[in-house]
Design an enzyme around this catalytic site. Structure first.
Site, PDB file in Angstrom:
ATOM      1  N   PRO A  66      15.375  18.726 -19.080  1.00  0.00           N
ATOM      2  CG  PRO A  66      14.231  20.386 -17.953  1.00  0.00           C
ATOM      3  CD  PRO A  66      14.719  18.977 -17.806  1.00  0.00           C
ATOM      4  CG  HIS A  67      18.835  18.451 -23.071  1.00  0.00           C
ATOM      5  ND1 HIS A  67      17.603  17.857 -22.987  1.00  0.00           N
ATOM      6  CD2 HIS A  67      19.157  18.450 -24.383  1.00  0.00           C
ATOM      7  CE1 HIS A  67      17.203  17.494 -24.193  1.00  0.00           C
ATOM      8  NE2 HIS A  67      18.131  17.854 -25.075  1.00  0.00           N
ATOM      9  CB  CYS A  68      20.599  24.009 -23.640  1.00  0.00           C
ATOM     10  SG  CYS A  68      21.159  24.985 -22.241  1.00  0.00           S
TER      11      CYS A  68
END
Length: 152
Positions: A66-68
């Site tokens: 999960p990344h942003c």
């Protein structure tokens, strides 16, 4: 950017009860915000869940990244999580996920973001690497193994 530099002991957690994709993202958002005064758990959660709505970050073999990108992130930040029980993460291979590496990067760090994601995907694609992480039994042991394995 070396992957190891993204981690700190308080963001390396083993035997975590995930429950669901939303729940683990919420939990790790709080962990990340607690270690970074510039971030709120709500902002982290919103960024991560918004990215998940675009498509799952479950890359297969029980792994998700999960990344942003977020405006208030000054330096790239990571969290390594090993769940006590795999959860559904809508991964590309439809397998449940038990290893997660959360990645937050500054909003303007597009090239670094993609480079780091590539490195993470490369190391997590190695079965031996995943097995070593899965054979840990404490936060410290997970950190120790990650320290040895993330020297890239």
């Amino acid at each position: 950017m070396p992957i190891l530099s993204l981690l700190s002991p308080e963001r390396v957690l083993q035997n975590i009860e995930g429950g669901s994709k939303k729940r683990i993202i919420e939990l790790v958002s709080k962990v990340i915000a607690e270690s970074n005064n510039d971030l709120s758990a709500e902002a982290v959660f919103s960024g991560l869940i918004g990215r998940e709505r675009l498509g799952s970050t479950g890359i297969g073999e029980g792994v998700a990244i999960p990344h942003c990108r977020l405006a208030n992130v000054k330096t790239a930040t990571g969290a390594l999580i090993y769940l006590s029980k795999p959860i559904d993460f809508d991964a590309i291979d439809n397998r449940p996920v038990d290893l997660l590496f959360f990645l937050l990067v500054p909003e303007e760090a597009c090239d670094d973001h993609l480079s780091t994601l590539g490195k993470l995907a490369e190391v997590f694609s190695q079965e031996e690497f995943r097995d070593k992480l899965r054979n840990t039994h404490s936060n410290q042991q997970l950190l120790d193994v990650a320290t040895q394995l993330f020297r890239i």
